[in-house]
Design an enzyme around this catalytic site. Structure first.
Site, PDB file in Angstrom:
ATOM      1  N   TYR A  23       4.887   1.017  -2.787  1.00  0.00           N
ATOM      2  CA  TYR A  23       5.310   0.430  -3.919  1.00  0.00           C
ATOM      3  C   TYR A  23       6.887  -0.004  -4.131  1.00  0.00           C
ATOM      4  O   TYR A  23       7.730  -1.003  -4.684  1.00  0.00           O
ATOM      5  CB  TYR A  23       4.549   0.793  -5.371  1.00  0.00           C
ATOM      6  CG  TYR A  23       3.393   1.216  -4.693  1.00  0.00           C
ATOM      7  CD1 TYR A  23       2.200   0.776  -4.417  1.00  0.00           C
ATOM      8  CD2 TYR A  23       2.706   2.236  -6.108  1.00  0.00           C
ATOM      9  CE1 TYR A  23       1.482   1.054  -3.880  1.00  0.00           C
ATOM     10  CE2 TYR A  23       1.238   2.762  -5.911  1.00  0.00           C
ATOM     11  CZ  TYR A  23       0.213   2.325  -4.806  1.00  0.00           C
ATOM     12  OH  TYR A  23      -0.626   2.475  -4.867  1.00  0.00           O
ATOM     13  N   LYS A  71      -7.286  -2.259 -16.232  1.00  0.00           N
ATOM     14  CA  LYS A  71      -7.250  -1.461 -17.404  1.00  0.00           C
ATOM     15  C   LYS A  71      -7.897   0.199 -16.747  1.00  0.00           C
ATOM     16  O   LYS A  71      -8.176   0.729 -15.817  1.00  0.00           O
ATOM     17  CB  LYS A  71      -9.238  -1.951 -17.703  1.00  0.00           C
ATOM     18  CG  LYS A  71      -9.669  -2.368 -17.273  1.00  0.00           C
ATOM     19  CD  LYS A  71     -10.263  -1.550 -16.258  1.00  0.00           C
ATOM     20  CE  LYS A  71     -11.553  -0.348 -16.152  1.00  0.00           C
ATOM     21  NZ  LYS A  71     -11.561   0.109 -15.509  1.00  0.00           N
ATOM     22  N   SER A  83       1.220  -0.907  -0.344  1.00  0.00           N
ATOM     23  CA  SER A  83      -0.070  -0.006  -0.119  1.00  0.00           C
ATOM     24  C   SER A  83       1.105   1.213   0.640  1.00  0.00           C
ATOM     25  O   SER A  83       2.215   1.416   0.829  1.00  0.00           O
ATOM     26  CB  SER A  83      -0.628   0.004   1.373  1.00  0.00           C
ATOM     27  OG  SER A  83      -1.778   1.167   1.494  1.00  0.00           O
TER      28      SER A  83
HETATM   29  N1  LIG Z   1     -11.264  -4.862 -13.897  1.00  0.00           N
HETATM   30  C1  LIG Z   1     -12.184  -4.519 -13.142  1.00  0.00           C
HETATM   31  O1  LIG Z   1     -13.899  -4.612 -13.127  1.00  0.00           O
HETATM   32  C2  LIG Z   1     -12.063  -2.686 -12.521  1.00  0.00           C
HETATM   33  C3  LIG Z   1     -10.800  -2.214 -12.703  1.00  0.00           C
HETATM   34  N2  LIG Z   1     -10.687  -1.134 -12.053  1.00  0.00           N
HETATM   35  C4  LIG Z   1      -9.343  -0.538 -12.542  1.00  0.00           C
HETATM   36  O2  LIG Z   1      -8.728  -0.775 -11.213  1.00  0.00           O
HETATM   37  C5  LIG Z   1      -7.685   0.898 -10.795  1.00  0.00           C
HETATM   38  C6  LIG Z   1      -8.385   0.378  -9.464  1.00  0.00           C
HETATM   39  O3  LIG Z   1      -9.151   1.184  -9.655  1.00  0.00           O
HETATM   40  P1  LIG Z   1     -10.083   1.221  -7.532  1.00  0.00           P
HETATM   41  O4  LIG Z   1      -9.318  -0.106  -6.597  1.00  0.00           O
HETATM   42  O5  LIG Z   1     -11.802   0.946  -7.985  1.00  0.00           O
HETATM   43  O6  LIG Z   1      -9.823   2.131  -7.040  1.00  0.00           O
HETATM   44  P2  LIG Z   1     -10.034   2.383  -5.759  1.00  0.00           P
HETATM   45  O7  LIG Z   1     -10.219   3.681  -5.658  1.00  0.00           O
HETATM   46  O8  LIG Z   1     -10.351   1.317  -5.104  1.00  0.00           O
HETATM   47  O9  LIG Z   1      -8.636   1.432  -4.776  1.00  0.00           O
HETATM   48  C7  LIG Z   1      -7.443   2.717  -6.000  1.00  0.00           C
HETATM   49  C8  LIG Z   1      -6.108   2.599  -4.662  1.00  0.00           C
HETATM   50  O10 LIG Z   1      -4.823   2.597  -5.657  1.00  0.00           O
HETATM   51  C9  LIG Z   1      -3.782   3.095  -4.400  1.00  0.00           C
HETATM   52  N3  LIG Z   1      -3.556   4.725  -5.015  1.00  0.00           N
HETATM   53  C10 LIG Z   1      -1.777   5.264  -4.752  1.00  0.00           C
HETATM   54  N4  LIG Z   1      -2.457   6.715  -4.684  1.00  0.00           N
HETATM   55  C11 LIG Z   1      -3.663   6.993  -5.242  1.00  0.00           C
HETATM   56  C12 LIG Z   1      -4.297   8.006  -5.192  1.00  0.00           C
HETATM   57  N5  LIG Z   1      -3.409   8.914  -5.736  1.00  0.00           N
HETATM   58  N6  LIG Z   1      -4.867   7.897  -4.445  1.00  0.00           N
HETATM   59  C13 LIG Z   1      -6.576   6.952  -5.312  1.00  0.00           C
HETATM   60  N7  LIG Z   1      -6.227   6.146  -4.806  1.00  0.00           N
HETATM   61  C14 LIG Z   1      -4.425   5.697  -5.183  1.00  0.00           C
HETATM   62  C15 LIG Z   1      -4.544   3.337  -2.969  1.00  0.00           C
HETATM   63  O11 LIG Z   1      -4.138   1.816  -2.561  1.00  0.00           O
HETATM   64  P3  LIG Z   1      -3.068   2.338  -1.704  1.00  0.00           P
HETATM   65  O12 LIG Z   1      -3.224   3.392  -0.759  1.00  0.00           O
HETATM   66  O13 LIG Z   1      -2.532   0.563  -0.856  1.00  0.00           O
HETATM   67  O14 LIG Z   1      -1.529   2.403  -2.146  1.00  0.00           O
HETATM   68  C16 LIG Z   1      -5.978   2.752  -3.474  1.00  0.00           C
HETATM   69  O15 LIG Z   1      -6.880   2.540  -2.337  1.00  0.00           O
HETATM   70  C17 LIG Z   1      -8.617   1.898 -11.684  1.00  0.00           C
HETATM   71  O16 LIG Z   1      -7.444   1.456 -12.691  1.00  0.00           O
HETATM   72  C18 LIG Z   1      -9.584   0.488 -12.844  1.00  0.00           C
HETATM   73  O17 LIG Z   1      -9.724   1.286 -13.563  1.00  0.00           O
HETATM   74  C19 LIG Z   1     -11.452  -0.604 -11.578  1.00  0.00           C
HETATM   75  C20 LIG Z   1     -13.522  -1.149 -10.840  1.00  0.00           C
HETATM   76  C21 LIG Z   1     -13.144  -2.667 -11.604  1.00  0.00           C
HETATM   77  O1  LIG Z   2     -14.025  -1.501 -14.791  1.00  0.00           O
HETATM   78  C1  LIG Z   2     -14.974  -1.318 -13.792  1.00  0.00           C
HETATM   79  O2  LIG Z   2     -15.774  -1.848 -14.333  1.00  0.00           O
HETATM   80  C2  LIG Z   2     -16.983  -1.918 -13.116  1.00  0.00           C
HETATM   81  C3  LIG Z   2     -17.571  -0.544 -13.113  1.00  0.00           C
HETATM   82  O3  LIG Z   2     -18.272  -0.788 -11.821  1.00  0.00           O
HETATM   83  C4  LIG Z   2     -15.498  -0.169 -12.367  1.00  0.00           C
HETATM   84  O4  LIG Z   2     -16.239   1.279 -12.828  1.00  0.00           O
HETATM   85  C5  LIG Z   2     -15.109  -0.278 -13.984  1.00  0.00           C
HETATM   86  O5  LIG Z   2     -14.065   0.631 -13.564  1.00  0.00           O
END
Ligand SMILES: NC(=O)C1=CN([C@@H]2O[C@H](COP(=O)(O)OP(=O)(O)OC[C@H]3O[C@@H](n4cnc5c(N)ncnc54)[C@H](OP(=O)(O)O)[C@@H]3O)[C@@H](O)[C@H]2O)C=CC1
Ligand SMILES: O=C1OC[C@@H](O)[C@H](O)[C@H]1O
Length: 390
Positions: A74, A113, A48
């Protein structure tokens, strides 16, 4: 790997947000529960950027991998000698710098993505992976669903004749009550320009996935044709796109793809109508919402005969029936690495780059731009995107 023994891929998880949790719960499922016997997964480390405590809490949330190492940054993760592959699960803004951090440290990478914020960043990642002989894949999990594989096979076998058009949508109605604002706070990654927010990069990539896997991926290798792009967007108050429509034209193949996304309406509030329609001379294949995690498709012949196919995602009984469908892309990574492949044939590097070119062009035509810190294609290990100060 001993003969008859599954190949084990050892994962390092970069970020502890929503999708990292879902992905890791899938990694923890017994592959046999989905009929997979040749590969398996182990989470060996989690990082994290905010605090090591968050990484430790993450292991409680995913309820497994309790022996995994936990890191509060990281850069520590990517030098862990036990990690084979890093799963980059940060916001889009961070993907380029974070994936470069891992590649430069000699790690294979699966990157969420949207792959990057623009095409130049995607090209740089690919060049780096190639130069360092490392595996790199964009985590477009939908492509690895048995449903997607089946649909590509049906198209290739001529089930709906010659395909001329694919129409796809992924939209969510997240209007606040007054329909002026959205329910996301302005700082949320979905709408925050500093985090490369906006409908196109977050959601639009999925209808584009359907356009690309049906109209581009299946083009013969010697005739590969990138689309010409026409697009339009409307902007949210933050400057990110809230509403975007993209037309992809492949004139050499006589095909058109139409991908749309909005944060102002649902794809299908009643869950009755297809989210994707792949249309050919002999009929069409319809795919139902969720566009990113489809569970059902329908083949409708030109004469009106139709059949629906349900494709449930197998759950692991030992994990309370959990199974989200992200394990199939993880299995692909394991098989590629086992077989010495640097890229997946299901989503080759060239295709990820062309998709990023398409989204970049669409956003340009829509008047959407992002800040220099997150659009640069110059790697900086000390970027705040890598050190966690952003
Ligand atoms: N394949 C799919 O179905 C999905 C894909 N996604 C993709 O996954 C990625 C992350 O999305 P999601 O998990 O929903 O996002 P979240 O906001 O839930 O998590 C993102 C994580 O990234 C880290 N991070 C590092 N820097 C930052 C910052 N400046 N602001 C926010 N978070 C930061 C944090 O983890 P830490 O503090 O531990 O470093 C945070 O918990 C995106 O690229 C999104 O498009 C999202 C949802 C569904
Ligand atoms: O990748 C994704 O798929 C599900 C959506 O709900 C989310 O916003 C997106 O990041």
């Amino acid at each position: 790997m001993a003969p008859g023994h599954p190949y084990t891929l050892k994962w390092g998880i970069m970020a502890t947000g929503g999708i990292a949790e879902t992905f890791c719960k899938d990694l923890l499922c017994n592959p046999e529960a989905r009929g997979v016997h040749d590969v398996r997964h182990e989470i060996v480390a989690v990082a994290s950027s905010s605090a090591v405590k968050r990484a430790a809490e993450f292991l409680q949330k995913i309820d497994g991998a309790f022996d995994a190492k936990t890191y509060g940054s990281y850069p520590e993760l990517v030098v862990d000698p036990d990690v084979d592959i890093v799963y980059v699960a940060t916001p889009h803004s961070h993907h380029f710098q974070n994936a470069m951090l891992a590649l430069e440290a000699g790690k294979h990478v699966l990157c969420e993505k949207a792959f990057t914020v623009n095409a130049a960043q995607a090209r740089r990642l690919v060049e780096t992976a190639k130069a360092k002989n490392l595996f790199l894949m964009e985590a477009v999990w939908t492509r690895y669903f048995p449903l997607s594989i089946k649909i590509r096979e049906l198209i290739a076998a001529g089930e709906i004749g010659t395909v001329f058009r694919t129409i796809g949508d992924l939209s969510i109605n997240v209007n606040a009550d007054d329909a002026k604002a959205l329910t996301f706070a302005d700082g949320h990654r979905m709408v925050n320009r500093d985090l490369a927010g906006g409908a196109t990069l977050d959601l639009g990539v999925y209808p584009l996935t359907w356009v690309f896997q049906t109209l581009y991926h299946l083009q013969p290798e010697q005739d590969k044709e990138a689309p010409t792009v026409m697009a339009s967007s409307t902007k949210y108050a933050t400057g990110a796109d809230e509403n975007t429509a993209i037309i992809c034209s492949f004139p050499g193949h006589g095909t058109l793809g139409i991908a749309s996304t909005t944060l102002r309406a649902d794809t299908d509030p009643e869950k009755l109508f297809p989210a994707v329609r792949i249309q050919g001379s002999g009929g069409e294949i319809q795919v139902f919402f969720p566009t990113y995690r489809p569970l059902k498709y329908r083949v409708v012949k030109r004469n009106g005969e139709a059949r629906t196919f349900d494709c449930p995602i197998p759950g692991d009984p030992a994990r309370n029936g959990w199974g989200h469908g992200m394990f199939w892309e993880a299995d692909e990574c394991a098989r590629c690495l086992r077989d010495g492949k640097l890229e997946s044939a299901t989503l080759p590097w060239r295709e990820s780059i062309v998709i990023m070119e398409t989204m970049e062009e669409a956003l340009k035509q829509g008047g959407i731009s992002y800040p220099g810190l997150i659009t640069t294609d110059v790697y900086d290990p000390k970027s705040p995107l890598n050190t966690g100060n952003q």
